[in-house]
Design an enzyme around this catalytic site. Structure first.
Site, mmCIF file in Angstrom:
data_model
loop_
_atom_site.group_PDB
_atom_site.id
_atom_site.type_symbol
_atom_site.label_atom_id
_atom_site.label_comp_id
_atom_site.label_asym_id
_atom_site.label_seq_id
_atom_site.Cartn_x
_atom_site.Cartn_y
_atom_site.Cartn_z
ATOM 1 N NE ARG A 73 -3.687 -2.527 2.131
ATOM 2 C CZ ARG A 73 -3.317 -3.760 2.474
ATOM 3 N NH1 ARG A 73 -2.104 -3.959 2.963
ATOM 4 N NH2 ARG A 73 -4.130 -4.778 2.326
ATOM 5 C CD GLU A 110 -0.177 -10.432 15.398
ATOM 6 O OE1 GLU A 110 -0.405 -10.300 16.606
ATOM 7 O OE2 GLU A 110 -1.022 -10.200 14.521
#
Length: 204
Positions: A73, A110
């Site tokens: 993006r 994560e």
């Protein structure tokens, strides 16, 4: 810093319009995630233009020669900013997307690890660089981008994102580099997502 904290942009109606143009999709791609969908911002010509214009106004006089966009993006905003300030655009891509010789930088997510790659020779030692992405949550991806650029001798002036958590700025997680954010993530009303858990595809 947040754009709304800056003198001259406090109360700027463009920031409110940019925030409202970003669609919030609850529980995507998994439960508890408040997906900040910037594709609806791109559909709004004025809000999209205002987003680019605010960044351009900030960086046009900073002698920046490289705008490095983080896949994917960052590619939506970076080229327009680069053209307007007279800089080149350098894509920082995921593994095996660039055809030439690359330099790589791994980083921890994560749920595992990922990697950013850049073409060798795209950035020269001493060039002043801006890193652009759409969202920052944990700062891991931007930190990897900074390390990648610094390994080839570039001077990273600042990182910039459309959406970001205030906690990232307060935690100083970006290798000591300044972070400029236009708006904070919105929470969908009547949604039970835990406070502070927001993402696009993952915590970036």
């Amino acid at each position: 810093m947040f754009a709304g904290d800056q003198n001259g942009l406090q109360g700027d109606p463009r920031l409110k319009a940019i925030s409202e143009a970003i669609r919030v999709v609850p529980h995507f791609p998994k439960a508890g995630i408040m997906f900040q969908d910037i594709t609806t911002l791109l559909l709004d010509h004025k809000a999209f233009k205002d987003t680019v214009d605010i960044f351009v106004d900030r960086y046009r006089d900073m002698d920046i020669s490289v705008v490095a966009g983080v896949e994917a993006r960052g590619f939506m905003f970076g080229p327009s900013i680069a053209l307007a300030i007279g800089a080149k655009f350098v894509p920082l891509r995921k593994p095996r997307k660039l055809p030439g010789e690359v330099i790589s930088e791994a980083y921890v997510l994560e749920y595992g690890t990922d990697c950013l790659e850049m073409h060798v020779g795209a950035v020269q030692p001493g060039e002043r660089a801006l890193v652009i992405d759409d969202l920052v949550a944990t700062g891991g991806t931007l930190s990897a981008a900074i390390r990648l650029l610094e390994r080839v001798g570039a001077q990273v002036v600042e990182c910039a994102c459309v959406v970001g958590l205030r906690e990232v700025k307060e935690q100083h997680r970006l290798n000591g580099k300044p972070l400029y954010i236009l708006v904070e993530p919105r929470q969908q009303t009547n949604c039970s997502a835990p406070s502070g858990i927001i993402s696009l595809l993952s915590l970036c």
